[in-house]
Design a protein around this motif. Structure first.
Motif, PDB file in Angstrom:
ATOM      1  N   ILE A  15       3.099  35.833 -17.060  1.00 17.51           N
ATOM      2  CA  ILE A  15       1.914  35.431 -16.287  1.00 17.51           C
ATOM      3  C   ILE A  15       2.091  35.772 -14.816  1.00 17.51           C
ATOM      4  O   ILE A  15       1.180  36.313 -14.163  1.00 17.51           O
ATOM      5  N   ILE A  16       3.258  35.451 -14.254  1.00 18.44           N
ATOM      6  CA  ILE A  16       3.504  35.746 -12.843  1.00 18.44           C
ATOM      7  C   ILE A  16       3.402  37.246 -12.584  1.00 18.44           C
ATOM      8  O   ILE A  16       2.792  37.686 -11.593  1.00 18.44           O
ATOM      9  N   GLN A  48      -0.384  38.214 -12.890  1.00 17.07           N
ATOM     10  CA  GLN A  48      -1.184  37.676 -11.775  1.00 17.07           C
ATOM     11  C   GLN A  48      -0.912  38.423 -10.474  1.00 17.07           C
ATOM     12  O   GLN A  48      -1.795  38.545  -9.625  1.00 17.07           O
ATOM     13  N   SER A  49       0.329  38.901 -10.297  1.00 19.38           N
ATOM     14  CA  SER A  49       0.706  39.569  -9.050  1.00 19.38           C
ATOM     15  C   SER A  49       0.680  41.084  -9.167  1.00 19.38           C
ATOM     16  O   SER A  49       1.172  41.779  -8.265  1.00 19.38           O
ATOM     17  N   ASN A  96       3.686  27.321  -8.128  1.00 19.29           N
ATOM     18  CA  ASN A  96       2.475  27.619  -7.360  1.00 19.29           C
ATOM     19  C   ASN A  96       2.785  28.316  -6.041  1.00 19.29           C
ATOM     20  O   ASN A  96       1.973  29.098  -5.548  1.00 19.29           O
ATOM     21  N   THR A 126       3.177  31.992  -7.389  1.00 25.25           N
ATOM     22  CA  THR A 126       1.883  32.537  -7.803  1.00 25.25           C
ATOM     23  C   THR A 126       0.924  31.391  -8.105  1.00 25.25           C
ATOM     24  O   THR A 126       1.185  30.605  -9.030  1.00 25.25           O
ATOM     25  N   TYR A 178      -1.678  29.242  -9.808  1.00 26.90           N
ATOM     26  CA  TYR A 178      -2.119  29.248 -11.204  1.00 26.90           C
ATOM     27  C   TYR A 178      -2.197  27.788 -11.630  1.00 26.90           C
ATOM     28  O   TYR A 178      -1.653  26.908 -10.972  1.00 26.90           O
ATOM     29  N   ASP A 179      -2.857  27.517 -12.740  1.00 31.68           N
ATOM     30  CA  ASP A 179      -2.888  26.146 -13.243  1.00 31.68           C
ATOM     31  C   ASP A 179      -1.595  25.851 -14.002  1.00 31.68           C
ATOM     32  O   ASP A 179      -1.570  25.683 -15.217  1.00 31.68           O
ATOM     33  N   TRP A 180      -0.500  25.789 -13.242  1.00 31.68           N
ATOM     34  CA  TRP A 180       0.797  25.584 -13.877  1.00 31.68           C
ATOM     35  C   TRP A 180       0.939  24.192 -14.480  1.00 31.68           C
ATOM     36  O   TRP A 180       1.592  24.019 -15.506  1.00 31.68           O
ATOM     37  N   PHE A 189      -0.804  24.425 -17.723  1.00 33.63           N
ATOM     38  CA  PHE A 189      -0.011  25.303 -18.594  1.00 33.63           C
ATOM     39  C   PHE A 189       1.166  24.552 -19.204  1.00 33.63           C
ATOM     40  O   PHE A 189       1.401  24.597 -20.424  1.00 33.63           O
TER      41      PHE A 189
END
Length: 625
Positions: A422-423, A426-427, A463, A466, A468-470, A473
């Protein structure tokens, strides 16, 4: 009602007063350290016996002392109290009676007579055969050889330790050495905390290899049952050297003064894997350096325990950080402590060259298939396998698929691999979980220390790397019940989990090592090589036909039991709906079962999905060499 409220208030005041008194007592002890001398006679190690003598400063009056119960890294009350024998207390040449606490079995009570200022405590540690010693080597765990005044913070107790080794044996430990005289070794004074965190290995066959000398010393210290077992291939040594470099690149800082891999090679000296700040206990089979399968498994072990120096020893969940070896540890964050370590501990060998990319793929496929096929995941959330670690560790093999055991290791691995992917997505590939490790585990180089964290610290640091809704998650994958395993790291990483008739290399190795046959992904059965049913998947063919753990398969399709017979019977179902007939012994009875199954043999593998970028192979590219 008012009287009840007042009684409750009184109880509360008394409880608070008790807590304050305990805090004051511990603070006073911390300000006035206690110095204990310990001498260990290991000359009987080949007989699985160690002798210990402790000299403890005391004052006249009641004294309670404690044998370590909760050992760091073991997450459960695993102290080997039943191996403590021959306990004797004395002072000024006279015996002092003792009594075990009738509730807390690891605690002992005695009365120190007037005029006594030192108590001598002696006992033997009688290790079970094939656990910590063999005829040619020993793993010395100091926590098995000591007691300390109950209630004292382990940081406040100073230990001066010495050991006498069998003739000709050499040793390795992270403990600083004061002096050596033949087989007698004296160590510099350290805290009880550091002593327990610094085990020793010794043996008749010993080899020391320097993996790095600057900026810090890194060693591979090896003891083995035979001289031949000590032979190390050049490519293996290079992989170990790369492991040190790759870990430094991953975390960005070190939190130790030097590091020693304490490797024992023995088929009877006991397998081991336990983390420490400045060393790791790594116990494997005698031929681990020459057998290809065992060498791959060793790479996994070394990567895992080394990672723990950062994730588990330096950064540690607050609820797993205790002031002594009596206070219980709480395991709800073990999916970070062990799960993240399990993931990084497989990435590092791949980056170091100890594993090939195919080794990594096969390992990920085996993990993903096992978690996806855990029927227990339909009733037990991931976090409960960690919270209940006190009994999940010792869960029996029978019905493990249904009960779930220590899934925070493998489920945690999948979770953190998904977070890594995901990281990166996203990046747009600019950042990765490596950046999280830099922030969370890195910083400045330090000596051994503990920096605690909680769930919010994990979310906040993710967060920072990156947005995100960690929180969502992690809650979804850890707290909630999930009928499916978190395979997003695989599917979004450019691969898919598939099943073919070709055996998975890691599954095959585990079968050979543990002497069982894994049919979990076809008929849902794990069986010993002698036909004993070890476990079933309640949702697949064998269990649906009535087969259960504890039974023993006598014949397959009319042929006497054998591994070949069951494999051939399953393979024959690939193109035809042919029932598999088992005659099974259940206690003193024999019964017949027909398994309705079609599909042939099934083993897990990762298959490349060309429609998506290959993120997984990007993850395991070398970073430091």
């Amino acid at each position: 009602m008012p009287k009840m409220i007042e009684r409750n208030r009184t109880r509360h005041r008394l409880l608070m007063l008790s807590v304050l008194l305990q805090i004051c007592a511990i603070t006073a002890l911390a300000q006035n350290p206690l110095s204990i001398r310990m001498h260990v006679d290991a000359t009987d190690a080949a007989r699985n016996v160690l002798h210990t003598t402790l000299t403890i400063p005391v004052k006249p009056g009641p004294l309670s002392f404690f044998y370590p119960k909760w050992i760091p890294g073991e997450h459960s009350p695993t102290g080997s109290i039943n191996d403590m024998v021959g306990l004797r207390l004395s002072a000024n040449g006279k015996s002092i009676p003792w009594q075990r606490d009738d509730v807390e079995m690891f605690a002992f009570h005695c009365e120190i007579p007037a005029g006594v200022n030192e108590l001598e405590v002696t006992f033997d540690d009688v290790s079970q055969p094939a656990t910590t010693m063999s005829a040619r080597l020993a793993r010395v765990k100091w926590n098995r050889l000591l007691v300390y005044p109950r209630g004292m913070n382990s940081d406040a107790i100073r230990m001066t330790t010495s050991i006498k080794l069998p003739g000709g044996w050499k040793f390795a430990t992270a403990l600083p050495v004061l002096r050596e005289r033949r087989e007698e070794v004296e160590f510099k004074e350290v805290s009880l905390t550091e002593l327990v965190d610094s085990p020793l290995i010794a043996g008749a066959n010993f080899r020391k290899l320097t993996l790095a000398s600057a900026p810090l010393l890194h060693e591979m210290d090896i003891v083995a049952d035979t001289p031949a077992a000590l032979e190390v291939k050049p490519e293996t040594l290079l992989g170990w050297q790369n492991l040190v470099k790759e870990a430094a690149a991953l975390f960005g800082a070190r939190h130790y003064r030097s590091y020693r891999f304490l490797l024992t090679l023995s088929d009877v000296g006991g397998s081991e894997g336990l983390e420490h700040h400045e060393s790791s206990e790594d116990g494997v089979g005698e031929k681990a350096l020459s057998d290809p399968g065992q060498l791959i498994d060793l790479g996994d072990l070394l990567g895992h325990e080394y990672t723990h120096s950062w994730n588990g020893k330096y950064r540690r969940p607050a609820d797993l950080t205790t002031p002594d070896f009596e206070q219980p540890m709480h395991g709800d964050l073990l999916w970070v402590y062990e799960g993240l370590t399990e993931y990084l501990g497989k990435v590092l060998p791949a980056r170091s060259g100890l594993w090939t990319p195919e080794n990594f793929h096969e390992s990920m496929a085996a993990v993903a298939a096992e978690m996806e096929n855990q029927s227990g995941r339909r009733w037990r959330p991931h976090v409960d396998t960690a919270t209940a670690v006190q009994f999940t560790y010792s869960s029996p093999r029978a019905w493990m698929n249904y009960r779930r055991r220590v899934d925070y290791y493998f489920e945690g691995l999948l979770l953190w691999m998904e977070a890594d992917v995901i990281i990166r997505r996203q990046s747009q590939g600019k950042l990765s979980l490596d950046d999280f490790c830099h922030k969370f585990h890195g910083g400045q180089d330090t000596g051994p220390m503990v920096k605690t964290y909680n769930f919010d610290d994990i979310v906040n640091t993710l967060n920072e790397v990156t947005p995100y809704d960690w929180r969502g998650f992690l809650n979804e994958r850890v707290i909630l019940i999930n009928p499916r395993a978190p395979l997003g790291g695989i599917t979004n990483g450019g691969w898919r989990l598939v099943y073919t008739e070709k055996p998975n290399e890691e599954v095959k190795f585990n079968e050979q090592q543990r002497k069982f046959i894994n049919l979990a992904y076809s008929i849902g059965l794990i069986v010993s090589t002698e036909g004993a049913v070890l476990d079933v998947n309640p949702e697949l063919a064998a269990a649906k036909a009535g087969v259960a753990p504890g039974m023993k398969i006598v014949s397959v399709n009319g042929r006497g039991w054998s591994a070949d017979a069951v494999h051939e019977a399953i393979a024959a179902t690939k193109n035809a709906a042919m029932p598999i007939e088992l005659r099974v012994e259940n206690g003193s009875f024999q019964e017949d079962y027909k398994l309705s199954y079609r599909g042939g043999e099934r083993y897990p593998h990762l298959e490349r999905d060309a429609a998506s970028p290959d993120v997984l192979d990007e993850i395991i590219k070398p970073h430091a060499h």
